[in-house]
Design a protein around this motif. Structure first.
Motif, PDB file in Angstrom:
ATOM      1  N   PHE A  72     -26.404 -54.434 -13.037  1.00 24.13           N
ATOM      2  CA  PHE A  72     -26.589 -54.366 -14.482  1.00 24.13           C
ATOM      3  C   PHE A  72     -26.354 -55.737 -15.106  1.00 24.13           C
ATOM      4  O   PHE A  72     -25.389 -56.433 -14.789  1.00 24.13           O
ATOM      5  CB  PHE A  72     -25.621 -53.355 -15.102  1.00 24.13           C
ATOM      6  CG  PHE A  72     -25.752 -53.250 -16.602  1.00 24.13           C
ATOM      7  CD1 PHE A  72     -26.711 -52.441 -17.171  1.00 24.13           C
ATOM      8  CD2 PHE A  72     -24.925 -53.993 -17.441  1.00 24.13           C
ATOM      9  CE1 PHE A  72     -26.850 -52.350 -18.543  1.00 24.13           C
ATOM     10  CE2 PHE A  72     -25.050 -53.911 -18.815  1.00 24.13           C
ATOM     11  CZ  PHE A  72     -26.021 -53.086 -19.365  1.00 24.13           C
ATOM     12  N   GLY A  73     -27.236 -56.114 -16.040  1.00 23.99           N
ATOM     13  CA  GLY A  73     -27.092 -57.384 -16.747  1.00 23.99           C
ATOM     14  C   GLY A  73     -28.318 -58.254 -16.562  1.00 23.99           C
ATOM     15  O   GLY A  73     -29.334 -57.848 -16.001  1.00 23.99           O
ATOM     16  N   GLY A  74     -28.226 -59.488 -17.060  1.00 25.90           N
ATOM     17  CA  GLY A  74     -29.311 -60.442 -16.902  1.00 25.90           C
ATOM     18  C   GLY A  74     -30.585 -60.064 -17.632  1.00 25.90           C
ATOM     19  O   GLY A  74     -31.687 -60.428 -17.200  1.00 25.90           O
ATOM     20  N   ASP A  91     -33.601 -60.602 -14.999  1.00 29.13           N
ATOM     21  CA  ASP A  91     -34.222 -61.706 -14.273  1.00 29.13           C
ATOM     22  C   ASP A  91     -33.987 -61.610 -12.771  1.00 29.13           C
ATOM     23  O   ASP A  91     -34.413 -62.483 -12.016  1.00 29.13           O
ATOM     24  CB  ASP A  91     -33.759 -63.059 -14.818  1.00 29.13           C
ATOM     25  CG  ASP A  91     -32.248 -63.198 -14.858  1.00 29.13           C
ATOM     26  OD1 ASP A  91     -31.558 -62.446 -14.145  1.00 29.13           O
ATOM     27  OD2 ASP A  91     -31.755 -64.052 -15.615  1.00 29.13           O
ATOM     28  N   ALA A  92     -33.344 -60.527 -12.330  1.00 34.05           N
ATOM     29  CA  ALA A  92     -33.205 -60.247 -10.905  1.00 34.05           C
ATOM     30  C   ALA A  92     -34.212 -59.198 -10.446  1.00 34.05           C
ATOM     31  O   ALA A  92     -34.125 -58.692  -9.324  1.00 34.05           O
ATOM     32  CB  ALA A  92     -31.784 -59.778 -10.594  1.00 34.05           C
ATOM     33  N   GLY A  93     -35.177 -58.851 -11.315  1.00 38.52           N
ATOM     34  CA  GLY A  93     -36.195 -57.882 -10.946  1.00 38.52           C
ATOM     35  C   GLY A  93     -35.703 -56.449 -10.960  1.00 38.52           C
ATOM     36  O   GLY A  93     -36.231 -55.599 -10.239  1.00 38.52           O
ATOM     37  N   PRO A 294     -20.493 -67.265 -37.369  1.00 40.07           N
ATOM     38  CA  PRO A 294     -19.765 -66.079 -36.915  1.00 40.07           C
ATOM     39  C   PRO A 294     -20.622 -64.831 -36.675  1.00 40.07           C
ATOM     40  O   PRO A 294     -20.079 -63.755 -36.424  1.00 40.07           O
ATOM     41  CB  PRO A 294     -18.778 -65.831 -38.056  1.00 40.07           C
ATOM     42  CG  PRO A 294     -19.521 -66.283 -39.267  1.00 40.07           C
ATOM     43  CD  PRO A 294     -20.286 -67.502 -38.820  1.00 40.07           C
ATOM     44  N   ILE A 295     -21.962 -64.955 -36.774  1.00 38.50           N
ATOM     45  CA  ILE A 295     -22.827 -63.839 -36.395  1.00 38.50           C
ATOM     46  C   ILE A 295     -22.620 -63.554 -34.908  1.00 38.50           C
ATOM     47  O   ILE A 295     -22.495 -64.473 -34.100  1.00 38.50           O
ATOM     48  CB  ILE A 295     -24.306 -64.177 -36.674  1.00 38.50           C
ATOM     49  CG1 ILE A 295     -24.520 -64.433 -38.173  1.00 38.50           C
ATOM     50  CG2 ILE A 295     -25.227 -63.080 -36.172  1.00 38.50           C
ATOM     51  CD1 ILE A 295     -24.213 -63.245 -39.048  1.00 38.50           C
ATOM     52  N   ARG A 296     -22.600 -62.273 -34.541  1.00 40.09           N
ATOM     53  CA  ARG A 296     -22.462 -61.911 -33.124  1.00 40.09           C
ATOM     54  C   ARG A 296     -23.725 -62.354 -32.388  1.00 40.09           C
ATOM     55  O   ARG A 296     -24.830 -61.902 -32.693  1.00 40.09           O
ATOM     56  CB  ARG A 296     -22.267 -60.402 -32.996  1.00 40.09           C
ATOM     57  CG  ARG A 296     -21.867 -59.926 -31.596  1.00 40.09           C
ATOM     58  CD  ARG A 296     -20.448 -60.345 -31.250  1.00 40.09           C
ATOM     59  NE  ARG A 296     -19.982 -59.723 -30.018  1.00 40.09           N
ATOM     60  CZ  ARG A 296     -19.212 -58.632 -29.967  1.00 40.09           C
ATOM     61  NH1 ARG A 296     -18.840 -58.030 -31.093  1.00 40.09           N
ATOM     62  NH2 ARG A 296     -18.814 -58.143 -28.809  1.00 40.09           N
ATOM     63  N   VAL A 297     -23.585 -63.230 -31.443  1.00 41.85           N
ATOM     64  CA  VAL A 297     -24.741 -63.792 -30.755  1.00 41.85           C
ATOM     65  C   VAL A 297     -24.339 -64.170 -29.341  1.00 41.85           C
ATOM     66  O   VAL A 297     -23.179 -64.500 -29.076  1.00 41.85           O
ATOM     67  CB  VAL A 297     -25.292 -65.028 -31.519  1.00 41.85           C
ATOM     68  CG1 VAL A 297     -24.276 -66.154 -31.544  1.00 41.85           C
ATOM     69  CG2 VAL A 297     -26.623 -65.498 -30.936  1.00 41.85           C
ATOM     70  N   ASP A 298     -25.279 -64.068 -28.430  1.00 44.81           N
ATOM     71  CA  ASP A 298     -25.088 -64.543 -27.066  1.00 44.81           C
ATOM     72  C   ASP A 298     -26.415 -65.159 -26.634  1.00 44.81           C
ATOM     73  O   ASP A 298     -27.168 -65.646 -27.478  1.00 44.81           O
ATOM     74  CB  ASP A 298     -24.630 -63.406 -26.140  1.00 44.81           C
ATOM     75  CG  ASP A 298     -23.811 -63.914 -24.955  1.00 44.81           C
ATOM     76  OD1 ASP A 298     -24.422 -64.524 -24.053  1.00 44.81           O
ATOM     77  OD2 ASP A 298     -22.583 -63.721 -24.925  1.00 44.81           O
ATOM     78  N   ASN A 299     -26.712 -65.134 -25.373  1.00 45.61           N
ATOM     79  CA  ASN A 299     -27.934 -65.731 -24.844  1.00 45.61           C
ATOM     80  C   ASN A 299     -29.104 -64.783 -25.120  1.00 45.61           C
ATOM     81  O   ASN A 299     -29.540 -64.037 -24.250  1.00 45.61           O
ATOM     82  CB  ASN A 299     -27.750 -65.982 -23.342  1.00 45.61           C
ATOM     83  CG  ASN A 299     -28.982 -66.539 -22.679  1.00 45.61           C
ATOM     84  OD1 ASN A 299     -29.810 -67.188 -23.321  1.00 45.61           O
ATOM     85  ND2 ASN A 299     -29.119 -66.281 -21.386  1.00 45.61           N
ATOM     86  N   MET A 300     -29.633 -64.814 -26.344  1.00 40.31           N
ATOM     87  CA  MET A 300     -30.627 -63.837 -26.783  1.00 40.31           C
ATOM     88  C   MET A 300     -31.971 -64.107 -26.100  1.00 40.31           C
ATOM     89  O   MET A 300     -32.586 -65.142 -26.312  1.00 40.31           O
ATOM     90  CB  MET A 300     -30.779 -63.864 -28.302  1.00 40.31           C
ATOM     91  CG  MET A 300     -29.456 -63.852 -29.070  1.00 40.31           C
ATOM     92  SD  MET A 300     -28.264 -62.593 -28.552  1.00 40.31           S
ATOM     93  CE  MET A 300     -28.837 -61.157 -29.423  1.00 40.31           C
ATOM     94  N   GLU A 301     -32.412 -63.154 -25.279  1.00 37.04           N
ATOM     95  CA  GLU A 301     -33.615 -63.369 -24.465  1.00 37.04           C
ATOM     96  C   GLU A 301     -34.675 -62.296 -24.616  1.00 37.04           C
ATOM     97  O   GLU A 301     -35.823 -62.523 -24.238  1.00 37.04           O
ATOM     98  CB  GLU A 301     -33.230 -63.479 -22.980  1.00 37.04           C
ATOM     99  CG  GLU A 301     -32.589 -64.789 -22.605  1.00 37.04           C
ATOM    100  CD  GLU A 301     -33.122 -65.338 -21.296  1.00 37.04           C
ATOM    101  OE1 GLU A 301     -34.126 -64.816 -20.791  1.00 37.04           O
ATOM    102  OE2 GLU A 301     -32.529 -66.293 -20.782  1.00 37.04           O
ATOM    103  N   ALA A 317     -31.978 -58.278 -27.574  1.00 38.23           N
ATOM    104  CA  ALA A 317     -30.956 -58.093 -26.544  1.00 38.23           C
ATOM    105  C   ALA A 317     -30.651 -59.429 -25.876  1.00 38.23           C
ATOM    106  O   ALA A 317     -31.472 -60.348 -25.881  1.00 38.23           O
ATOM    107  CB  ALA A 317     -31.408 -57.072 -25.501  1.00 38.23           C
ATOM    108  N   SER A 318     -29.467 -59.517 -25.288  1.00 34.98           N
ATOM    109  CA  SER A 318     -29.018 -60.775 -24.686  1.00 34.98           C
ATOM    110  C   SER A 318     -28.920 -60.673 -23.168  1.00 34.98           C
ATOM    111  O   SER A 318     -28.733 -59.596 -22.600  1.00 34.98           O
ATOM    112  CB  SER A 318     -27.659 -61.193 -25.262  1.00 34.98           C
ATOM    113  OG  SER A 318     -26.639 -60.293 -24.862  1.00 34.98           O
TER     114      SER A 318
END
Length: 364
Positions: A72-74, A91-93, A294-301, A317-318
């Motif tokens: 789960f993730g990526g 990104d791991a398929g 301070p907006i909630r943000v991560d690596n948005m992809e 989603a990130s």
């Protein structure tokens, strides 16, 4: 030592952001195969929890997603079907599917499973590296297309991802950086006068007239006979494209990401008209919202668009890069001043000689 600490922390942040935690040699490690996903509600602004307005977006809700499943993730791309049915692609398929129950903050009818097929391993000792970054869908046929960044290839899968139907290596993109390939993809539905076309975006390959390279596939990009034409995409200064999605009126929403050790992570959502694309020119977009602390943000992809009545809903989603210092976020927005009628559109094909690249397709 104390004076060096901010620089050390910044370097560590850069390392975890740019280097996904993956295994490239030896057998894949065994792991937890739990089919549970936990959704923890989040606020948009940690300093102003009541805030909902963000440029031309209105925050409707968001969740931090976690799971014990080792794959789960990526998250790099996603589709949202009727009934809040999500298909996320890592990104791991790996496909992550679930139905979002917003009222109970729950993920229901879920699964986590790999794609049925993908690019070959680089050598016999390596783990499969399916750097899948982009995903589009034909609601009429049920077919899916996936862009693999490292291999510069497009694969088409049948309904429900039951099997691979065709694949093509993009010779026209062979000079794109290995980590800057098919980062985003758009499917532009055709009509009685035009075939369906696809737009494929490099994340980092520079275009000679500015911005980064992109391709117009004049038909199915997984088929060997399809021709391609180049154009450029100009992201906001310092940002890179990570995903794109069509609006009901035919315009495109584009998700752009930026990361620096000093400023951290931010994202910009832009809007543009695909009918303005011409081969050999640079296509730009108008920013409509910016996500930054301070907006909630991560690596948005990942980006998707749905409708609820007259409202246009934007999902973002990130990608946590499988890192313990990042998060998988899912955020829901309403697009303000965006209630337009549906129409179909295709990019203009003239002004540059078509570039055809050899490839192959196969059926199983």
């Amino acid at each position: 030592m104390r004076g060096d600490m901010p620089r050390i922390l910044a370097s560590l942040a850069l390392f975890f952001f740019l280097v996904p935690v993956t295994f490239v040699r030896g057998p894949e490690p065994t792991g937890n195969t739990s089919q549970d996903i936990t959704l923890e509600p989040i606020v948009l602004d940690s300093e102003d929890p009541a805030r909902t307005k963000l440029g031309q977006l209105e925050f409707l809700g968001g969740w931090r997603m976690t799971s014990d499943h080792h794959q789960f993730g990526g998250i790099s791309a996603m589709l949202v079907m009727d009934g809040n049915r999500f298909f996320m692609l890592s990104d791991a398929g790996v496909l992550i599917g679930f139905t979002l129950n917003e009222q109970d903050n729950a993920a229901e009818r879920l699964f986590v499973a790999p794609l049925p097929d993908g690019p070959a391993k680089p050598n016999e000792f390596a783990r499969k590296i399916w750097d899948s970054e982009s995903l589009v869908h034909d609601p009429e046929t049920g077919q899916f297309w996936v862009g693999f960044e490292d291999q510069h290839s497009i694969w088409r899968y049948g309904p429900s991802f039951a099997r691979k139907e065709a694949k093509r290596d993009l010779a026209i993109a062979k000079k794109w950086p290995a980590n800057g390939g098919s980062e985003a993809m758009l499917r532009i539905p055709g009509d009685a006068t035009k075939d369906t076309q696809f737009l494929i975006f490099s994340e980092t390959a520079p275009y000679r007239k500015g911005g980064t390279q992109a391709l117009i596939a004049m038909a199915d990009p997984a088929e060997a006979t399809t021709t391609f034409k180049r154009f450029g995409y100009q992201a906001p200064a310092g940002y890179r494209i990570t995903d794109a999605a069509l609006l009901p009126d035919g315009r495109a929403l584009i998700l752009n990401r930026r990361f620096t050790p000093l400023d951290g992570i931010s994202a910009i959502v832009s809007i543009a008209d695909p009918t303005k694309i011409k081969p050999g020119t640079v296509w730009d977009a108008t920013p409509i919202a910016r996500l930054k602390s301070p907006i909630r943000v991560d690596n948005m992809e990942a980006l998707a668009v749905t409708t609820e009545g007259e409202d246009i809903i934007v999902w973002i989603a990130s990608d946590d890069n499988f890192s313990v210092v990042q998060e998988t976020l899912l955020m829901k927005f309403r697009l303000l001043r965006g209630k337009a009628k549906r129409r179909s559109s295709s990019p203009e094909p003239e002004n540059e000689k078509a570039e055809e690249s050899p490839g192959f397709s196969s059926l199983e």
